[in-house]
Write an enzyme that holds these catalytic residues in place. Structure first.
Site, PDB file in Angstrom:
ATOM      1  N   TYR A   1     -10.582 -82.507   0.722  1.00  0.00           N
ATOM      2  CA  TYR A   1     -11.495 -83.727  -0.038  1.00  0.00           C
ATOM      3  C   TYR A   1     -11.468 -83.029  -1.419  1.00  0.00           C
ATOM      4  O   TYR A   1     -12.449 -82.357  -1.516  1.00  0.00           O
ATOM      5  CB  TYR A   1     -12.705 -83.999   0.734  1.00  0.00           C
ATOM      6  CG  TYR A   1     -13.376 -85.400  -0.005  1.00  0.00           C
ATOM      7  CD1 TYR A   1     -13.017 -86.025  -1.189  1.00  0.00           C
ATOM      8  CD2 TYR A   1     -14.743 -85.393   0.501  1.00  0.00           C
ATOM      9  CE1 TYR A   1     -13.732 -86.786  -1.632  1.00  0.00           C
ATOM     10  CE2 TYR A   1     -15.386 -86.485  -0.091  1.00  0.00           C
ATOM     11  CZ  TYR A   1     -15.024 -87.243  -1.372  1.00  0.00           C
ATOM     12  OH  TYR A   1     -16.002 -88.020  -1.975  1.00  0.00           O
TER      13      TYR A   1
ATOM     14  N   LYS B   1      -7.615 -86.370   0.780  1.00  0.00           N
ATOM     15  CA  LYS B   1      -8.274 -87.628   0.106  1.00  0.00           C
ATOM     16  C   LYS B   1      -8.777 -86.835  -1.316  1.00  0.00           C
ATOM     17  O   LYS B   1      -9.208 -85.844  -1.536  1.00  0.00           O
ATOM     18  CB  LYS B   1      -9.646 -87.888   0.717  1.00  0.00           C
ATOM     19  CG  LYS B   1     -10.170 -88.774  -0.142  1.00  0.00           C
ATOM     20  CD  LYS B   1     -11.860 -89.322   0.340  1.00  0.00           C
ATOM     21  CE  LYS B   1     -12.677 -90.334  -0.619  1.00  0.00           C
ATOM     22  NZ  LYS B   1     -13.889 -90.451  -0.212  1.00  0.00           N
TER      23      LYS B   1
ATOM     24  N   ILE C   1      -8.874 -94.384   0.396  1.00  0.00           N
ATOM     25  CA  ILE C   1     -10.492 -94.629   1.040  1.00  0.00           C
ATOM     26  C   ILE C   1     -11.152 -95.229  -0.067  1.00  0.00           C
ATOM     27  O   ILE C   1     -11.824 -94.405  -1.163  1.00  0.00           O
ATOM     28  CB  ILE C   1     -11.035 -93.355   1.385  1.00  0.00           C
ATOM     29  CG1 ILE C   1     -10.080 -92.471   2.520  1.00  0.00           C
ATOM     30  CG2 ILE C   1     -12.392 -93.313   1.978  1.00  0.00           C
ATOM     31  CD1 ILE C   1     -10.459 -91.270   2.921  1.00  0.00           C
TER      32      ILE C   1
END
Length: 295
Positions: A135, A163, A205
Site C-alpha cells: 500500500y 494499492k 479501492i
C-alpha cells in the site's frame, strides 16, 4: 490466486457515542456495499482509521468483515503497522479468519531504507499463504514506494498486488508495462480510476464507494462493457466528490456523507474532529450536484 479486479470499498469504521466500536453498524454498512454490486471491501485502511484502533479492535473488525461479506465478494484486510512483527501477527489473524488477502501500508514513522522495505514484505510473504498487497500512501507514510522495488518484489513472488494512492497515473502506467500479468494494481486515488483501468490496471479501492457504491460500480461495469462515454461521465463526478472527501480532518468528511446517505451515525475518535460549519457547507454544495440521482 487470480488478479483481483473491480471496485473495492475502503470502508469506514463506526464508533458509538461513547467511542467504542459499533460492530453492528459496521456490518450493516458492508451489507449495503455488497448489495450494490461491489467486488469486495477493504476494512482497516486509512479510511478505516486503523491507526486509532487497538490490535484487539482490528481483529474484531477483520472477523466482522468476513462474517458480513459472507463470501459475496473479496475481503482484503488492512494489516499495516510501523512494526513488521505486528503486521505479520495481524496478517496471520486475517488469514485465520478467512480474509482473501491483506493490504499492508509501507512502514511509517520509522521510515525504512530499501533493504528494510524488502525485508518487511518478505517477512509477510513467508508468514502467510494469502496474497500480500503493498500500500503506497506517501501523503501519510512520508515517502513513496519506488516502482523498482514493487517490480522486483512482484517478479520474485513476494508481492501479489499494490494499492497505490499516490495519484500519479504516469507512474502507475509505467508499472503496468513491467508487472506480471496476474499482478493486482488498484488505485486508491478516485480521480484516476478510469485512466488506469482503461490502460491495464485492475480497478480501484475508492473512498467514494462508501456512499455511492452502485454508481461507482457502474463506472467499472461501463469500462468492462466498452461504454467509455458513460464511464467518463461518472469519473468526472467521482473526481469532484473526491474533493469533498478531502475536506476537514480525514476521514471526517466521508463519515459525514455516509451519515447523510445511509443514516449511519458519524461518530469520530480523537484526534479526528467533526467538520466545521464552513466545511459542511462546502461538502453539502458538492453533494447537491449528485445526491438526488446517484443514491
Amino acid at each position: 490466486m487470480a488478479r483481483l479486479e473491480g471496485v473495492f470499498c475502503p470502508t469506514v469504521t463506526f464508533f458509538d457515542a461513547q467511542g467504542g466500536l459499533d460492530v453492528a453498524t459496521f456490518e450493516e454498512h458492508l451489507h449495503h456495499l455488497m448489495d450494490a454490486g461491489l467486488q469486495g471491501v477493504v476494512p482497516l485502511g486509512t479510511m478505516g482509521e486503523f491507526t486509532l484502533l487497538t490490535d484487539a479492535e482490528r481483529r474484531t473488525l477483520a472477523e466482522a468483515s468476513v462474517h458480513a461479506v459472507g463470501g459475496k465478494g473479496k475481503v482484503i484486510v488492512g494489516t499495516g503497522s510501523p512494526s513488521t512483527d505486528t503486521a505479520v501477527a495481524l496478517s496471520l489473524h486475517a488469514q485465520d479468519v478467512g480474509a482473501d488477502a491483506v493490504v499492508v501500508v509501507t512502514p511509517f514513522y520509522m521510515k525504512p531504507n530499501r533493504d528494510g522495505l524488502r525485508r518487511h514484505y518478505e517477512a509477510l510473504h513467508r508468514a502467510v499463504g494469502i496474497p500480500v498487497l503493498a500500500y503506497n500512501l506517501p501523503s501519510f507514510a512520508g515517502y513513496s514506494l519506488d516502482n523498482e522495488v514493487v517490480v522486483e518484489l512482484a517478479r520474485e513472488g513476494v508481492l501479489q498486488g499494490l494499492k497505490d494512492t499516490e495519484g500519479n497515473l504516469a507512474k502507475d502506467l509505467a508499472l503496468v508495462a513491467e508487472l506480471p500479468k496476474d499482478f493486482t494494481l488498484l488505485t486508491g486515488a478516485d480521480p484516476i480510476f478510469l485512466g488506469l483501468t482503461l490502460q491495464g490496471g485492475s480497478g480501484g479501492i475508492l473512498g467514494t464507494s462508501n456512499f455511492f457504491p452502485a454508481t461507482v460500480e457502474e463506472m467499472y461495469r461501463s469500462v468492462r462493457e466498452g461504454n467509455v462515454k458513460r464511464a467518463a461521465e461518472i469519473q468526472a463526478g467521482v473526481a469532484r466528490l473526491s474533493e469533498a472527501i478531502g475536506t476537514g480532518a480525514f476521514p471526517a468528511a466521508t463519515k459525514y456523507i455516509v451519515e447523510k446517505v445511509w443514516g449511519h451515525p458519524a461518530h469520530l475518535r480523537l484526534p479526528v474532529t467533526p467538520l466545521s460549519e464552513a466545511e459542511r457547507s462546502r461538502v453539502d454544495a458538492i453533494l447537491k450536484e449528485f445526491l438526488g440521482s446517484w443514491k
